[in-house]
Motif scaffolding. Structure first.
Motif, PDB file in Angstrom:
ATOM      1  N   ALA A 191       1.577  25.043  70.817  1.00 37.97           N
ATOM      2  CA  ALA A 191       2.573  24.085  70.326  1.00 37.97           C
ATOM      3  C   ALA A 191       2.891  24.335  68.861  1.00 37.97           C
ATOM      4  O   ALA A 191       4.055  24.263  68.439  1.00 37.97           O
ATOM      5  N   ALA A 192       1.859  24.644  68.071  1.00 43.17           N
ATOM      6  CA  ALA A 192       2.066  24.869  66.640  1.00 43.17           C
ATOM      7  C   ALA A 192       2.906  26.117  66.393  1.00 43.17           C
ATOM      8  O   ALA A 192       3.690  26.172  65.440  1.00 43.17           O
ATOM      9  N   ALA A 193       2.758  27.136  67.249  1.00 43.70           N
ATOM     10  CA  ALA A 193       3.495  28.385  67.064  1.00 43.70           C
ATOM     11  C   ALA A 193       4.999  28.157  67.084  1.00 43.70           C
ATOM     12  O   ALA A 193       5.758  28.872  66.413  1.00 43.70           O
ATOM     13  N   LYS A 194       5.449  27.161  67.838  1.00 41.56           N
ATOM     14  CA  LYS A 194       6.887  26.891  67.936  1.00 41.56           C
ATOM     15  C   LYS A 194       7.454  26.373  66.614  1.00 41.56           C
ATOM     16  O   LYS A 194       8.670  26.369  66.429  1.00 41.56           O
ATOM     17  N   GLN A 195       6.580  25.931  65.721  1.00 39.56           N
ATOM     18  CA  GLN A 195       7.036  25.442  64.418  1.00 39.56           C
ATOM     19  C   GLN A 195       7.279  26.586  63.423  1.00 39.56           C
ATOM     20  O   GLN A 195       7.863  26.369  62.361  1.00 39.56           O
ATOM     21  N   LEU A 196       6.799  27.766  63.760  1.00 36.95           N
ATOM     22  CA  LEU A 196       6.904  28.890  62.838  1.00 36.95           C
ATOM     23  C   LEU A 196       8.302  29.503  62.890  1.00 36.95           C
ATOM     24  O   LEU A 196       8.903  29.619  63.949  1.00 36.95           O
ATOM     25  N   HIS A 197       8.778  29.913  61.739  1.00 39.01           N
ATOM     26  CA  HIS A 197      10.096  30.525  61.627  1.00 39.01           C
ATOM     27  C   HIS A 197       9.954  31.913  61.005  1.00 39.01           C
ATOM     28  O   HIS A 197       8.936  32.221  60.364  1.00 39.01           O
ATOM     29  N   PRO A 198      10.935  32.780  61.191  1.00 38.78           N
ATOM     30  CA  PRO A 198      10.891  34.088  60.528  1.00 38.78           C
ATOM     31  C   PRO A 198      10.680  33.926  59.027  1.00 38.78           C
ATOM     32  O   PRO A 198      11.221  33.012  58.397  1.00 38.78           O
ATOM     33  N   ARG A 199       9.877  34.811  58.473  1.00 41.68           N
ATOM     34  CA  ARG A 199       9.507  34.736  57.057  1.00 41.68           C
ATOM     35  C   ARG A 199      10.109  35.938  56.328  1.00 41.68           C
ATOM     36  O   ARG A 199       9.904  37.087  56.754  1.00 41.68           O
ATOM     37  N   ARG A 200      10.836  35.695  55.276  1.00 45.21           N
ATOM     38  CA  ARG A 200      11.507  36.775  54.563  1.00 45.21           C
ATOM     39  C   ARG A 200      10.711  37.193  53.332  1.00 45.21           C
ATOM     40  O   ARG A 200      10.036  36.378  52.711  1.00 45.21           O
ATOM     41  N   ALA A 201      10.827  38.488  52.994  1.00 46.36           N
ATOM     42  CA  ALA A 201      10.101  39.032  51.854  1.00 46.36           C
ATOM     43  C   ALA A 201      10.881  40.222  51.292  1.00 46.36           C
ATOM     44  O   ALA A 201      11.809  40.733  51.932  1.00 46.36           O
ATOM     45  N   THR A 208      13.547  46.516  49.157  1.00 43.76           N
ATOM     46  CA  THR A 208      14.068  46.373  50.512  1.00 43.76           C
ATOM     47  C   THR A 208      13.778  44.962  51.027  1.00 43.76           C
ATOM     48  O   THR A 208      12.644  44.477  50.923  1.00 43.76           O
ATOM     49  N   ALA A 209      14.799  44.316  51.578  1.00 41.72           N
ATOM     50  CA  ALA A 209      14.622  42.993  52.174  1.00 41.72           C
ATOM     51  C   ALA A 209      14.133  43.136  53.603  1.00 41.72           C
ATOM     52  O   ALA A 209      14.682  43.925  54.389  1.00 41.72           O
ATOM     53  N   VAL A 210      13.095  42.393  53.942  1.00 45.69           N
ATOM     54  CA  VAL A 210      12.525  42.455  55.281  1.00 45.69           C
ATOM     55  C   VAL A 210      12.341  41.041  55.818  1.00 45.69           C
ATOM     56  O   VAL A 210      12.284  40.077  55.064  1.00 45.69           O
ATOM     57  N   THR A 211      12.267  40.957  57.143  1.00 51.97           N
ATOM     58  CA  THR A 211      11.950  39.698  57.787  1.00 51.97           C
ATOM     59  C   THR A 211      10.781  39.915  58.729  1.00 51.97           C
ATOM     60  O   THR A 211      10.728  40.921  59.447  1.00 51.97           O
ATOM     61  N   LEU A 212       9.845  38.990  58.712  1.00 48.00           N
ATOM     62  CA  LEU A 212       8.671  39.049  59.585  1.00 48.00           C
ATOM     63  C   LEU A 212       8.858  37.987  60.669  1.00 48.00           C
ATOM     64  O   LEU A 212       8.902  36.794  60.384  1.00 48.00           O
ATOM     65  N   TYR A 213       8.980  38.453  61.909  1.00 46.83           N
ATOM     66  CA  TYR A 213       9.325  37.598  63.035  1.00 46.83           C
ATOM     67  C   TYR A 213       8.083  37.193  63.819  1.00 46.83           C
ATOM     68  O   TYR A 213       7.339  38.066  64.295  1.00 46.83           O
TER      69      TYR A 213
END
Length: 219
Positions: free
Chosen positions: A20-30, A36-41
């Protein structure tokens, strides 16, 4: 009881609240060292949430890493089907370079060799009443070399693991000659809590290599 890294087919259930908690997580940008811009999904619904071609690419690269014989304990690569469950069956994160033409990120048709920089999983290290202690496995691709991807993934791990309900992190087998990895974990506040003398027979050492057990409080 076999350790997860020794038996890829062993999948321990995550803490009850993790799904249930995992559904609260969103892609994290860095932003990497080279700007270089990246996103962690976050991958919250198993391998079904990952493009098949990306899993195939990561499986090939991970298989090559196993064959090189210096960072993971396996001696033979696992099949694609086993890899799917081993890496993505509980919870995982994939780091991708941002591209304007692919705003959704995790879609077919991308040049994975160029844009996929790494991935990590998060799993319980022990079952049942001890399942709030987690373990993680990290892997960077050739495109990530020298760009600070390992540190970004480590920071993301420390952000997502507590949300999933984990209270403590243990890395069971950090080989003592993997200096770059050890430096990252030290910078992120991990400590050596144990050592297994002569634990590994690695391709990059003529002598048996000690394994460090590294831990950190997540609370």
């Amino acid at each position: 009881m076999p350790a997860l890294l020794e038996d890829p087919t062993t999948i321990l259930p995550a803490p009850p609240a993790a799904k249930a908690a995992a559904k609260q997580l969103h892609p994290r940008r860095a932003v990497l060292k080279d700007s270089t811009a990246v996103t962690l999904y976050p991958i919250t619904n198993g391998p079904f949430g990952v493009p098949a071609s990306l899993i195939e690419y990561l499986h090939r690269e991970f298989s090559d890493e196993i064959v090189r014989g210096s960072t993971y304990p396996m001696e033979e690569p696992m099949s694609l089907d086993v890899y799917r469950g081993y890496w993505f069956g509980t919870f995982a994160v994939v780091a991708l370079v941002d591209e304007d033409e692919f705003p959704e990120g995790l879609v077919e048709g991308r040049d994975w060799e160029r844009v996929c920089l790494g991935t990590f999983y998060v799993k319980p290290n022990y079952p049942g009443r001890c399942s709030h202690v987690c373990n993680a496995g990290f892997f960077t691709t050739p495109a990530a070399r020298g760009r600070g991807v390992g540190m970004v993934m480590g920071q993301t791990y420390l952000a997502v693991a507590p949300v999933l309900g984990y209270k403590y992190s243990v890395f069971n087998l950090v080989f003592a000659n993997n200096v770059a990895s050890i430096k990252i974990w030290e910078k992120l506040g991990f400590q050596v809590i144990g050592r297994v003398p002569r634990a590994a027979r690695l391709a990059n050492s003529a002598e048996l290599v000690d394994a460090l057990i590294i831990g950190r409080d997540l609370v």
